[in-house]
Design a protein around this motif. Structure first.
Motif, PDB file in Angstrom:
ATOM      1  N   ARG A 143      48.617  20.822  77.904  1.00  0.00           N
ATOM      2  CA  ARG A 143      48.924  22.124  78.498  1.00  0.00           C
ATOM      3  C   ARG A 143      48.984  22.027  80.027  1.00  0.00           C
ATOM      4  NH1 ARG A 143      45.489  23.918  74.308  1.00  0.00           N
ATOM      5  NH2 ARG A 143      46.641  25.159  72.775  1.00  0.00           N
ATOM      6  N   LEU A 144      48.051  21.292  80.606  1.00  0.00           N
ATOM      7  CA  LEU A 144      48.029  21.138  82.058  1.00  0.00           C
ATOM      8  C   LEU A 144      49.290  20.420  82.545  1.00  0.00           C
ATOM      9  CD1 LEU A 144      44.279  20.204  82.655  1.00  0.00           C
ATOM     10  CD2 LEU A 144      45.438  22.300  83.378  1.00  0.00           C
ATOM     11  N   CYS A 145      49.751  19.434  81.790  1.00  0.00           N
ATOM     12  CA  CYS A 145      50.997  18.737  82.148  1.00  0.00           C
ATOM     13  C   CYS A 145      52.155  19.722  82.194  1.00  0.00           C
ATOM     14  CB  CYS A 145      51.296  17.622  81.126  1.00  0.00           C
ATOM     15  SG  CYS A 145      50.228  16.181  81.255  1.00  0.00           S
ATOM     16  N   GLU A 146      52.215  20.574  81.181  1.00  0.00           N
ATOM     17  CA  GLU A 146      53.293  21.576  81.106  1.00  0.00           C
ATOM     18  C   GLU A 146      53.219  22.528  82.291  1.00  0.00           C
ATOM     19  OE1 GLU A 146      55.056  24.910  77.978  1.00  0.00           O
ATOM     20  OE2 GLU A 146      53.361  23.643  77.396  1.00  0.00           O
ATOM     21  N   GLU A 147      52.000  22.967  82.639  1.00  0.00           N
ATOM     22  CA  GLU A 147      51.821  23.876  83.765  1.00  0.00           C
ATOM     23  C   GLU A 147      52.234  23.236  85.092  1.00  0.00           C
ATOM     24  OE1 GLU A 147      47.793  25.237  83.735  1.00  0.00           O
ATOM     25  OE2 GLU A 147      47.976  26.152  81.741  1.00  0.00           O
ATOM     26  N   CYS A 148      52.073  21.910  85.183  1.00  0.00           N
ATOM     27  CA  CYS A 148      52.438  21.181  86.401  1.00  0.00           C
ATOM     28  C   CYS A 148      53.912  20.778  86.422  1.00  0.00           C
ATOM     29  CB  CYS A 148      51.570  19.930  86.546  1.00  0.00           C
ATOM     30  SG  CYS A 148      49.829  20.281  86.867  1.00  0.00           S
ATOM     31  N   GLY A 149      54.637  21.103  85.353  1.00  0.00           N
ATOM     32  CA  GLY A 149      56.047  20.749  85.282  1.00  0.00           C
ATOM     33  C   GLY A 149      56.282  19.275  84.992  1.00  0.00           C
ATOM     34  N   ILE A 150      55.306  18.643  84.351  1.00  0.00           N
ATOM     35  CA  ILE A 150      55.414  17.221  83.985  1.00  0.00           C
ATOM     36  C   ILE A 150      55.447  17.126  82.470  1.00  0.00           C
ATOM     37  CG2 ILE A 150      54.256  14.977  84.078  1.00  0.00           C
ATOM     38  CD1 ILE A 150      52.927  15.942  86.698  1.00  0.00           C
ATOM     39  N   LEU A 151      56.383  16.356  81.931  1.00  0.00           N
ATOM     40  CA  LEU A 151      56.497  16.224  80.485  1.00  0.00           C
ATOM     41  C   LEU A 151      55.373  15.349  79.938  1.00  0.00           C
ATOM     42  CD1 LEU A 151      58.286  16.814  77.953  1.00  0.00           C
ATOM     43  CD2 LEU A 151      59.301  14.585  78.356  1.00  0.00           C
ATOM     44  N   PHE A 152      54.702  15.821  78.905  1.00  0.00           N
ATOM     45  CA  PHE A 152      53.694  15.042  78.195  1.00  0.00           C
ATOM     46  C   PHE A 152      54.400  14.326  77.055  1.00  0.00           C
ATOM     47  CE2 PHE A 152      50.597  14.741  74.682  1.00  0.00           C
ATOM     48  CZ  PHE A 152      49.559  14.056  75.310  1.00  0.00           C
ATOM     49  N   ILE A 153      54.433  13.009  77.087  1.00  0.00           N
ATOM     50  CA  ILE A 153      55.126  12.248  76.045  1.00  0.00           C
ATOM     51  C   ILE A 153      54.205  12.160  74.837  1.00  0.00           C
ATOM     52  CG2 ILE A 153      56.206  10.048  75.427  1.00  0.00           C
ATOM     53  CD1 ILE A 153      56.897   9.678  78.360  1.00  0.00           C
ATOM     54  N   GLY A 154      54.399  13.076  73.910  1.00  0.00           N
ATOM     55  CA  GLY A 154      53.549  13.174  72.731  1.00  0.00           C
ATOM     56  C   GLY A 154      53.717  14.559  72.116  1.00  0.00           C
TER      57      GLY A 154
END
Length: 199
Positions: A143-154
């Motif tokens: 969720r934090l990755c999404e909020e930072c605009g970074i794709l979480f590969i998974g």
């Protein structure tokens, strides 16, 4: 590809060639399968290269090294994270760039979400690959990755939450017609109830 770390630039050399191992006895069939594998790999490579320029690998050791090697074959830059104890590790040397994220204790480095996300943001990474273990099944990190605009590969945070609870996961699979191992319809509260279901 060049290595960037602590302001020092060192040439790492050529990317290793991709090898294809196919359990086929006939040479003609082997060549045909190899061409097909190359074609599929090439299509996937074009698609992935279009998506990512730089990926941060939030893991260490052999896990991180395999991800970094794959990225190098695809021409994608990588950022390795490391604790002070892993400063000279192979995955750190092999990545395009690297950044220290904390002391040796995993809770203060490889599980330190704030430091990992700060590194990814600072180095303008498009995505974070968690490998497995550490943060790979952490829905909060996804969720934090999404909020930072970074794709979480998974998986998405929602899927991680659903699959992290065995009861919820079984129910979800049933709803989608996926066969599940025989067992109770829900959680079991007492030992006697568990024995009765087992019998």
């Amino acid at each position: 590809m060049e290595k960037r770390r602590h302001g020092v630039t060192a040439f790492l050399g050529r990317t290793p060639k991709k090898g294809i191992s196919l359990p086929v006895k006939d040479d003609k069939a082997r060549r045909r399968k190899a061409r097909l594998s190359d074609a599929v790999f090439a299509d996937a490579k074009i698609m992935v290269i279009g998506m990512f320029k730089r990926i941060l690998v939030a893991n260490r050791g052999e896990i991180a090294l395999r991800i970094i090697r794959c990225c190098r074959e695809m021409g994608i830059e990588t950022v390795a994270v490391y604790s002070t104890a892993d400063a000279s590790a192979l995955h750190v040397q092999y990545a395009t760039d690297s950044v220290c994220i904390g002391p040796p204790r995993a809770a203060d480095s490889y599980l330190n979400m704030k430091n990992i996300l700060s590194a990814a943001t600072l180095l303008e990474c498009d995505a974070i690959h968690p490998g497995f273990g550490f943060l790979s099944e952490n829905s909060e990190f996804a969720r934090l990755c999404e909020e930072c605009g970074i794709l979480f590969i998974g998986p998405s945070a929602e899927v991680i939450d659903q699959m992290g609870n065995k009861q919820a996961a079984r129910q979800l699979m049933r709803e989608h017609g996926v066969p599940v191992v025989p067992g109770s319809d829900g959680s079991v509260d007492t030992a006697s109830e568990a024995v009765a279901i087992a019998e």
